[in-house]
Design a protein around this motif. Structure first.
Motif, short mmCIF file in Angstrom:
data_model
loop_
_atom_site.label_atom_id
_atom_site.label_comp_id
_atom_site.label_asym_id
_atom_site.label_seq_id
_atom_site.Cartn_x
_atom_site.Cartn_y
_atom_site.Cartn_z
N LEU B 52 0.83 -1.21 0.00
CA LEU B 52 0.00 0.00 0.00
C LEU B 52 0.86 1.25 0.00
N PRO B 53 0.75 2.07 -1.04
CA PRO B 53 1.47 3.34 -1.04
C PRO B 53 0.74 4.35 -0.17
N ILE B 54 1.47 4.91 0.77
CA ILE B 54 0.86 5.89 1.68
C ILE B 54 1.68 7.15 1.57
N GLY B 55 1.38 7.98 0.60
CA GLY B 55 2.23 9.13 0.33
C GLY B 55 3.57 8.62 -0.18
N ILE B 61 0.30 -5.35 3.88
CA ILE B 61 -0.57 -6.05 4.85
C ILE B 61 -0.91 -7.45 4.34
N MET B 88 -1.22 -3.26 -4.13
CA MET B 88 -2.59 -3.76 -4.09
C MET B 88 -3.42 -3.08 -5.18
N LEU B 115 -9.77 -3.80 12.69
CA LEU B 115 -9.50 -3.45 11.30
C LEU B 115 -9.65 -1.95 11.08
N LYS B 116 -10.63 -1.36 11.75
CA LYS B 116 -10.80 0.09 11.65
C LYS B 116 -9.60 0.83 12.24
N LEU B 118 -6.65 -0.31 12.37
CA LEU B 118 -5.54 -0.49 11.45
C LEU B 118 -5.62 0.54 10.31
N MET B 119 -6.83 0.77 9.84
CA MET B 119 -7.01 1.79 8.80
C MET B 119 -6.58 3.16 9.30
N PHE B 122 -2.87 3.49 9.15
CA PHE B 122 -2.35 3.79 7.80
C PHE B 122 -2.48 5.26 7.47
N GLN B 123 -3.50 5.88 8.06
CA GLN B 123 -3.77 7.28 7.72
C GLN B 123 -2.94 8.25 8.55
N LYS B 125 0.62 9.14 9.02
CA LYS B 125 1.97 8.95 8.51
C LYS B 125 3.04 9.22 9.58
#
Lengths: 102, 149
Positions: B52-55, B61, B88, B115-116, B118-119, B122-123, B125
């Protein structure tokens, strides 16, 4: 309350599709929209969407090529937060389109 | 608190497969997953990768169907050097991943909060950078305390 059925697709049909479904439910509830989501694997997506029970598809894995009868929306940006607004705007656009047809 | 036995600091691994095998072996040794789990994750990663690219930062995952899981948990590793996972979003795209979260999820409906959380990780940084640069398992566990079930 306005209600929409969503097919939430991810590779395992469980993990990220559940994450997206839950977060979408919360975000849409604020808009007065009730989302009911079903999780599925990419291989099941086309057949399920042809069943006619879903208003649109959100997916975090690439969908197999096919002629999907409902709009499909890439949800990876919603997962990472990079592209969250764009995703929600797309969902609202699709919802408005569906409402204008009904 | 996260299971510290499932946290690996600065793993030295040549490939994404090696990372999944190492973390999966930890899951297996604690009985969180079935014998079939590691191969199932590797197989899934080949077909449906989880980078997953995050910036300008990338995480992965890896996970698989709940049938290979006994009890939900998360194994986490920071890497000595970034490792290539495929995206992904676009499986042909290669990403240099810096932190890996190996997920074992038994019942996604029951584990929605996890799971929430975890999201939201990810948000964040800044939080991920702190995790990447952490110098102890305890620090990672502290930073990611929101993931503890």
């Amino acid at each position: 309350m306005r209600k929409f059925n969503v097919l939430s697709v991810c590779g395992s049909g469980t993990v990220t599709s559940s994450m997206i479904a839950e977060k979408l439910k919360e975000a849409m509830e604020e808009q007065g929209i009730k989302i009911t989501a079903t999780e599925a694997k990419p291989t099941e997506a086309l057949q399920l969407s042809e069943g006619g029970n879903y208003d649109f598809i959100t997916h975090t894995s690439p969908l197999p090529k096919g002629n999907y009868p409902v709009p499909t929306i890439d949800a990876v940006g919603f997962l990472t937060g990079f592209g969250e607004d764009e995703f929600l705007e797309e969902v609202m656009r699709v919802i408005k389109e569906i409402e204008s047809k009904s | 608190m996260l299971d510290l036995d499932l946290v690996v600091l600065h793993m030295e691994a040549e490939t994404s497969n090696e990372i999944i095998q190492n973390l999966g072996a930890l899951m297996l040794s604690k009985g969180y997953v079935k014998d079939s789990y590691i191969e199932a994750v590797l197989e899934r990663e080949r077909n449906l990768p989880t980078g997953l690219p995050i910036g300008d930062f990338c995480v992965a995952i890896p996970h698989t169907d709940s049938g290979h899981v006994n009890q939900s948990n998360i194994a986490i590793t920071t890497l000595k050097k970034p490792s290539v996972f495929h995206s992904m979003v676009n499986p042909e795209e290669k990403l240099n991943v810096e932190v890996v979260f190996l997920l074992a999820v038994k019942d996604p409906n029951l584990q929605i909060q996890l799971l929430k959380n975890l999201m939201s990780v990810f948000q964040n940084k800044e939080l991920l950078i702190k995790v990447r640069d952490a110098s102890s398992k305890e620090e990672i566990s502290e930073l990611l305390s929101c993931l503890a079930q």
